[in-house]
Design a protein around this motif. Structure first.
Motif, mmCIF file in Angstrom:
data_model
loop_
_atom_site.group_PDB
_atom_site.id
_atom_site.type_symbol
_atom_site.label_atom_id
_atom_site.label_comp_id
_atom_site.label_asym_id
_atom_site.label_seq_id
_atom_site.Cartn_x
_atom_site.Cartn_y
_atom_site.Cartn_z
ATOM 1 N N HIS A 160 5.532 19.220 -47.619
ATOM 2 C CA HIS A 160 6.447 18.280 -47.664
ATOM 3 C C HIS A 160 6.914 17.882 -46.378
ATOM 4 O O HIS A 160 6.942 19.021 -45.503
ATOM 5 C CB HIS A 160 7.560 18.782 -48.682
ATOM 6 C CG HIS A 160 8.359 17.641 -49.147
ATOM 7 N ND1 HIS A 160 9.539 17.113 -48.452
ATOM 8 C CD2 HIS A 160 8.537 17.106 -50.289
ATOM 9 C CE1 HIS A 160 10.163 16.115 -49.104
ATOM 10 N NE2 HIS A 160 9.670 16.232 -50.119
ATOM 11 N N ASP A 163 9.714 17.174 -45.417
ATOM 12 C CA ASP A 163 11.002 17.841 -45.061
ATOM 13 C C ASP A 163 10.870 19.408 -45.038
ATOM 14 O O ASP A 163 11.938 19.876 -45.221
ATOM 15 C CB ASP A 163 12.101 17.326 -45.787
ATOM 16 C CG ASP A 163 12.443 15.777 -45.684
ATOM 17 O OD1 ASP A 163 12.302 15.421 -44.833
ATOM 18 O OD2 ASP A 163 12.653 15.123 -46.682
ATOM 19 N N VAL A 164 9.907 19.915 -45.120
ATOM 20 C CA VAL A 164 9.397 21.294 -44.968
ATOM 21 C C VAL A 164 10.609 22.150 -44.119
ATOM 22 O O VAL A 164 10.811 21.553 -42.892
ATOM 23 C CB VAL A 164 8.017 21.803 -44.640
ATOM 24 C CG1 VAL A 164 7.870 21.429 -43.329
ATOM 25 C CG2 VAL A 164 7.818 23.325 -45.195
ATOM 26 N N GLU A 224 8.431 21.532 -54.254
ATOM 27 C CA GLU A 224 9.334 20.356 -54.554
ATOM 28 C C GLU A 224 8.157 19.030 -54.582
ATOM 29 O O GLU A 224 7.451 18.877 -53.646
ATOM 30 C CB GLU A 224 10.269 20.023 -53.367
ATOM 31 C CG GLU A 224 11.302 19.036 -54.061
ATOM 32 C CD GLU A 224 12.463 18.619 -52.931
ATOM 33 O OE1 GLU A 224 12.223 17.610 -52.413
ATOM 34 O OE2 GLU A 224 13.409 19.509 -52.979
ATOM 35 N N ILE A 282 7.949 22.919 -49.866
ATOM 36 C CA ILE A 282 9.272 22.481 -49.209
ATOM 37 C C ILE A 282 9.838 23.682 -48.364
ATOM 38 O O ILE A 282 10.708 23.232 -47.201
ATOM 39 C CB ILE A 282 10.180 21.941 -50.255
ATOM 40 C CG1 ILE A 282 11.324 21.242 -49.573
ATOM 41 C CG2 ILE A 282 10.556 23.106 -51.206
ATOM 42 C CD1 ILE A 282 10.999 19.797 -48.855
#
Length: 127
Positions: A30, A32-33, A116, A121
């Protein structure tokens, strides 16, 4: 998310990690990991965002000549997968007051992956 898909994504991530394939590692991550590394109960690395993770992964390539993570046990709870792992690596450079080039290190610990929207994530390594 289905357990089978989460397992496949983790297997692909670890295979890419073992092969120093950064693009393969990031394929199912993701944007925004968050990456956390915890040793003896203390968080010593905490990064957020795929670009920062990529930069860290590129820097880590020179640390090892070879590296291998093996999952020895896996527990799935919802969108979180806890993996008991064994790590071994051959050091690729001399560390001040630490291991030297060519030394083999072995570690046991766990890697926790949280998902996610079908992507990783959170990656949390605990030793």
């Amino acid at each position: 998310m289905k357990e089978k898909r989460m397992k496949r994504i983790i297997d692909e991530y670890i295979k890419a990690y073992n092969e120093f394939n950064i693009e393969g590692m990031l394929r199912n991550v993701h944007e925004d990991v968050e990456l956390k590394n915890t040793t003896n109960g203390e968080v010593n690395v905490q990064l957020k965002g795929i670009d920062i993770l990529k930069k860290q992964a590129e820097q880590a390539v020179s640390l090892f000549e070879k590296r291998e993570i093996k999952i020895v046990e896996q527990v799935i709870n919802g969108d979180t997968v806890e993996n008991k792992i064994n790590f071994k690596g051959v050091i690729g450079m001399d560390f001040p007051d630490g291991p030297k080039t060519g030394e083999l290190i072995k570690l046991e610990g766990k890697s926790i992956f949280q998902f996610e929207k079908g992507k990783i994530i959170l990656i949390e390594d605990v030793r």
